[in-house]
Design an enzyme around this catalytic site. Structure first.
Site, PDB file in Angstrom:
ATOM      1  N   CYS A  46     -16.678   0.032  14.192  1.00 40.84           N
ATOM      2  CA  CYS A  46     -17.274   0.581  15.412  1.00 40.84           C
ATOM      3  C   CYS A  46     -16.212   1.392  16.147  1.00 40.84           C
ATOM      4  O   CYS A  46     -15.100   0.900  16.376  1.00 40.84           O
ATOM      5  CB  CYS A  46     -17.809  -0.525  16.318  1.00 40.84           C
ATOM      6  SG  CYS A  46     -18.515   0.086  17.859  1.00 40.84           S
TER       7      CYS A  46
ATOM      8  N   GLN B  38     -15.863   2.105  19.107  1.00 35.52           N
ATOM      9  CA  GLN B  38     -15.452   1.545  20.393  1.00 35.52           C
ATOM     10  C   GLN B  38     -14.950   0.097  20.295  1.00 35.52           C
ATOM     11  O   GLN B  38     -14.839  -0.593  21.317  1.00 35.52           O
ATOM     12  CB  GLN B  38     -16.624   1.601  21.384  1.00 35.52           C
ATOM     13  CG  GLN B  38     -17.091   3.003  21.715  1.00 35.52           C
ATOM     14  CD  GLN B  38     -18.202   3.485  20.788  1.00 35.52           C
ATOM     15  OE1 GLN B  38     -18.347   2.997  19.668  1.00 35.52           O
ATOM     16  NE2 GLN B  38     -18.996   4.436  21.240  1.00 35.52           N
ATOM     17  N   ASP B  39     -14.661  -0.385  19.093  1.00 33.67           N
ATOM     18  CA  ASP B  39     -14.226  -1.774  18.913  1.00 33.67           C
ATOM     19  C   ASP B  39     -12.804  -1.979  19.442  1.00 33.67           C
ATOM     20  O   ASP B  39     -11.854  -1.420  18.892  1.00 33.67           O
ATOM     21  CB  ASP B  39     -14.289  -2.143  17.431  1.00 33.67           C
ATOM     22  CG  ASP B  39     -13.924  -3.593  17.158  1.00 33.67           C
ATOM     23  OD1 ASP B  39     -13.683  -4.348  18.117  1.00 33.67           O
ATOM     24  OD2 ASP B  39     -13.872  -3.971  15.971  1.00 33.67           O
ATOM     25  N   PRO B  40     -12.613  -2.787  20.494  1.00 29.90           N
ATOM     26  CA  PRO B  40     -11.265  -3.015  21.018  1.00 29.90           C
ATOM     27  C   PRO B  40     -10.440  -3.978  20.164  1.00 29.90           C
ATOM     28  O   PRO B  40      -9.218  -4.011  20.277  1.00 29.90           O
ATOM     29  CB  PRO B  40     -11.524  -3.606  22.414  1.00 29.90           C
ATOM     30  CG  PRO B  40     -12.860  -4.248  22.314  1.00 29.90           C
ATOM     31  CD  PRO B  40     -13.651  -3.442  21.322  1.00 29.90           C
ATOM     32  N   HIS B  41     -11.106  -4.772  19.330  1.00 29.92           N
ATOM     33  CA  HIS B  41     -10.389  -5.714  18.459  1.00 29.92           C
ATOM     34  C   HIS B  41      -9.782  -4.984  17.261  1.00 29.92           C
ATOM     35  O   HIS B  41      -8.577  -5.076  16.994  1.00 29.92           O
ATOM     36  CB  HIS B  41     -11.335  -6.802  17.950  1.00 29.92           C
ATOM     37  CG  HIS B  41     -11.057  -8.159  18.501  1.00 29.92           C
ATOM     38  ND1 HIS B  41      -9.836  -8.781  18.402  1.00 29.92           N
ATOM     39  CD2 HIS B  41     -11.862  -9.026  19.165  1.00 29.92           C
ATOM     40  CE1 HIS B  41      -9.901  -9.973  18.968  1.00 29.92           C
ATOM     41  NE2 HIS B  41     -11.110 -10.134  19.443  1.00 29.92           N
TER      42      HIS B  41
END
Length: 313
Positions: A260, A262-265
């Site tokens: 993704c 926008q995945d912050p992980h």
């Protein structure tokens, strides 16, 4: 299961395994199930995490329950399967690795369903660690694996987050006692709050007012207090040590990587894209979702891409 042996040689007896199935098993001439797909949940989730693929399980859809037999078990270390809290061993529970989680799963599938080969594995977040580790150590076990918002190692900001969670827990003087105290409940809440910033996208968080964020943070902290602090500590420790970068060439399964933007992980440029380049027979889908690390909750937005992949099987 009657017993389970960990990598370190420790053995637990009368091991509890929580699981569910749905779909239709299809048997070969020898009576073996040949259409099994195993779902692997994220950190401290459980078998019910398989509901993420339920919207795509209707007749004619990607994961048509008439074509596939899905098995989802609550993994080693998670509550209601064999875990620190379920066994009441707490801080005396054997330390486990992601490979232990894989071996636990394989032993269960063999003993319960006589399954030694599956059609595929679907892993979300930590479940991706499990699927990838399984494909490396048991290259002939699965025809395909689907990895969602996951990686080939815990490093950088994600490693620092794991260290922070670990520090919050172990710095509590009551942790070593192995008994749940008010202080440990508070430490558990703080440790879980450290994770809040790594779920939704930065944009989604920014679009909330500070008052809304206060409410969301409070609710998140209260909900996560239901997670046992010892389960959290052991799971966090196993993920923190995860690194299979040097073994990706051992994979024989066809691999679909779902990331993704926008995945912050696990940002795609740091995790999914390099992983796609390092795994020979792999494909990459990058979702666009403000759900960020939680984007597996809207897999229907990439159903056409998933259909193209699953048509191979």
């Amino acid at each position: 299961m009657s017993s389970f042996e960990f990598e370190n040689g420790e053995v637990l007896k009368d091991v509890k395994v929580e699981y569910m199935t749905f779909g239709t098993p299809i048997y070969d001439e020898q009576g073996n199930i040949e259409n099994a797909i195993v779902y692997c949940h994220g950190s401290l989730g459980n078998y019910s995490s398989m509901k993420k693929i339920a919207p795509l399980a209707c007749e004619g859809d990607v994961f048509d329950e008439n074509k596939y037999f899905f098995i989802s078990l609550t993994s080693l270390g998670s509550p209601n399967s064999c875990s620190p809290s379920t066994t009441n061993l707490n801080s005396k529970f054997p330390k486990y690795s992601i490979l232990d989680v894989v071996n636990f799963q394989k032993q269960f599938l063999k003993e319960k369903f006589n399954i030694e080969h599956v059609l595929g594995m679907i892993g979300n977040s930590m479940g991706g660690f499990v699927s990838l580790t399984s494909a490396i150590h048991f290259p002939d076990f699965a025809d395909f694996i689907i990895l969602g918002v996951s990686s080939y190692k815990v490093a950088g900001h994600d490693y620092v987050l794991s260290k922070l969670v670990n520090e919050i827990i172990t710095s509590d003087p009551d942790y070593a006692k192995g008994e749940l105290t008010y202080s440990l409940l508070r430490s558990s809440r703080l440790a879980n709050l450290a994770e809040f910033n790594f779920g939704l996208s930065k944009k989604a968080l920014r679009n909330m007012s500070n008052d809304e964020l206060d409410v969301e943070l409070e609710n998140f902290g209260n909900e996560m207090m239901e997670i046992d602090i010892y389960d959290l500590k052991y799971c966090n420790q196993s993920c923190m040590m995860y690194d299979v970068e040097n073994d990706l060439d051992k994979i024989k399964s066809k691999v679909l990587i779902i990331a993704c933007k926008q995945d912050p992980h696990f940002p795609p440029e740091l995790d999914a894209i390099p992983m796609n380049e390092m795994i020979d027979d792999s494909e990459l889908i990058i979702m666009d979702s403000d759900l960020g690390h939680l984007c597996f909750n809207e897999l229907e937005t990439i159903s056409d891409d998933l259909k193209r992949f699953m048509n191979n099987f």
